[in-house]
Write a protein that holds these residues in place. Structure first.
Motif, mmCIF file in Angstrom:
data_model
loop_
_atom_site.group_PDB
_atom_site.id
_atom_site.type_symbol
_atom_site.label_atom_id
_atom_site.label_comp_id
_atom_site.label_asym_id
_atom_site.label_seq_id
_atom_site.Cartn_x
_atom_site.Cartn_y
_atom_site.Cartn_z
ATOM 1 N N GLN A 75 -5.622 -1.326 -4.438
ATOM 2 C CA GLN A 75 -5.443 -0.436 -3.045
ATOM 3 C C GLN A 75 -6.442 -0.755 -2.138
ATOM 4 N N ASP A 88 0.509 4.021 -3.112
ATOM 5 C CA ASP A 88 0.715 5.540 -3.320
ATOM 6 C C ASP A 88 1.671 6.374 -3.365
ATOM 7 N N HIS A 131 -4.978 2.656 -7.955
ATOM 8 C CA HIS A 131 -6.152 2.749 -6.661
ATOM 9 C C HIS A 131 -6.848 1.298 -6.284
ATOM 10 N N ASP A 180 0.214 -1.141 -0.052
ATOM 11 C CA ASP A 180 -0.063 0.087 -0.443
ATOM 12 C C ASP A 180 0.725 1.366 0.181
#
Length: 294
Positions: free
Chosen positions: A248, A199, A245, A195
């Motif tokens: 994630q 990012d 995204h 994660d």
């Protein structure tokens, strides 16, 4: 302190001797007084007093002889069966030791008491007290301080160097790293790292859209209009960001599963010590170099 205690005991012994001698002399005086009175002015009660004094004298002499005979020769006379303690102290010590061992210090006698001892519970209860904890810390600190003050820097360095070399030589890095990797994956630590990386990649993609646009223009043909290149670059940037995204947000995403599977595979290889054995040995050899150890 020890000499003061000995002086006190000697003083107490002298006082007891004086007191015993006084009562013995008193009985002697009473005895002869009763003998005299019975001859010149007899009375019934005098016989009882005379008998009491006589018994007291005999008892005192018997006790004196018995105690003296145990430790000395009475009046310096080497009478048989006297001075027993001095002559037989070795035998008495051996017999006493054997008696204690056979009757009190044998396994069958000690085992019930040992089984009743709750070492952990007693230690825990003792350590619950702040005073005891402070005592432990204080004493441990003093011991460590004394140990460090008496330890030579050169000796400590040599010891650490030698033991470090022995430890690394016998140390198998593969199984340890494999087990550590298994533990991290089992507890989901790799997901947190993934994660974090996603990012960072999203931010990188968003901040470098111009670089993507220039790359698209460079790879496209001369006849492709500029607005098409810009649209493609924008689609690539947005699509990549959306895909990151999705990874994630979905804990069961195929990418996550693939990464997890590869990490488990790597952990297995490390534990087996086959594929990574040569690389890990090179790493260990580098750690064992003279400069590194020093």
């Amino acid at each position: 302190m020890q000499s003061e205690i000995q002086d006190l005991k000697k003083k107490q012994l002298k006082n007891h001797k004086r007191l015993a001698t006084f009562f013995f002399v008193l009985m002697v005086v009473i005895y002869f007084l009763m003998v005299y009175l019975l001859k010149h002015a007899p009375s019934a009660w005098m016989g009882f007093v005379k008998a009491f004094a006589e018994a007291a004298m005999v008892g005192a002499l018997a006790d004196w002889f018995a105690v003296t005979a145990l430790f000395h020769h009475p009046m310096g006379l080497k009478i048989p069966h006297t001075n027993l303690i001095e002559r037989k102290k070795k035998d008495i010590g051996n017999n006493l030791g054997s008696f204690v061992v056979e009757n009190f210090l044998n396994p069958s006698t000690l085992k019930p008491y040992i089984n009743k001892i709750e070492v952990a519970g007693t230690a825990a209860t003792w350590l619950e007290s702040k005073k005891n904890r402070r005592l432990i810390l204080s004493e441990t600190g003093q011991m460590l301080l004394q140990l460090l003050e008496k330890t030579s820097d050169q000796d400590a360095s040599r010891f650490i160097k030698e033991k470090g070399a022995d430890l690394l030589t016998a140390f198998r890095m593969g199984p340890l790293l494999g087990n550590a990797l298994d533990y991290l994956v089992d507890h989901g630590q790799h997901s947190e790292l993934l994660d974090f990386l996603l990012d960072k990649i999203k931010v990188f993609v968003a901040e470098n859209e111009d670089m993507v646009r220039k790359r698209v223009k460079k790879e496209s043909g001369i006849l492709v209009p500029g607005f098409v290149d810009n649209m493609l670059a924008n689609r690539i940037t947005v699509g990549l960001a959306n895909y990151l995204h999705e990874i994630q947000q979905d804990p069961n995403h195929s990418i996550r599963q693939e990464i997890t599977g590869q990490l488990y595979k790597l952990a297995g290889q490390l534990k087996e010590g086959t594929a990574w054995k040569e690389d890990l040995e090179k790493l260990k050899t580098g750690l064992l170099s003279e400069d590194q150890l020093q």
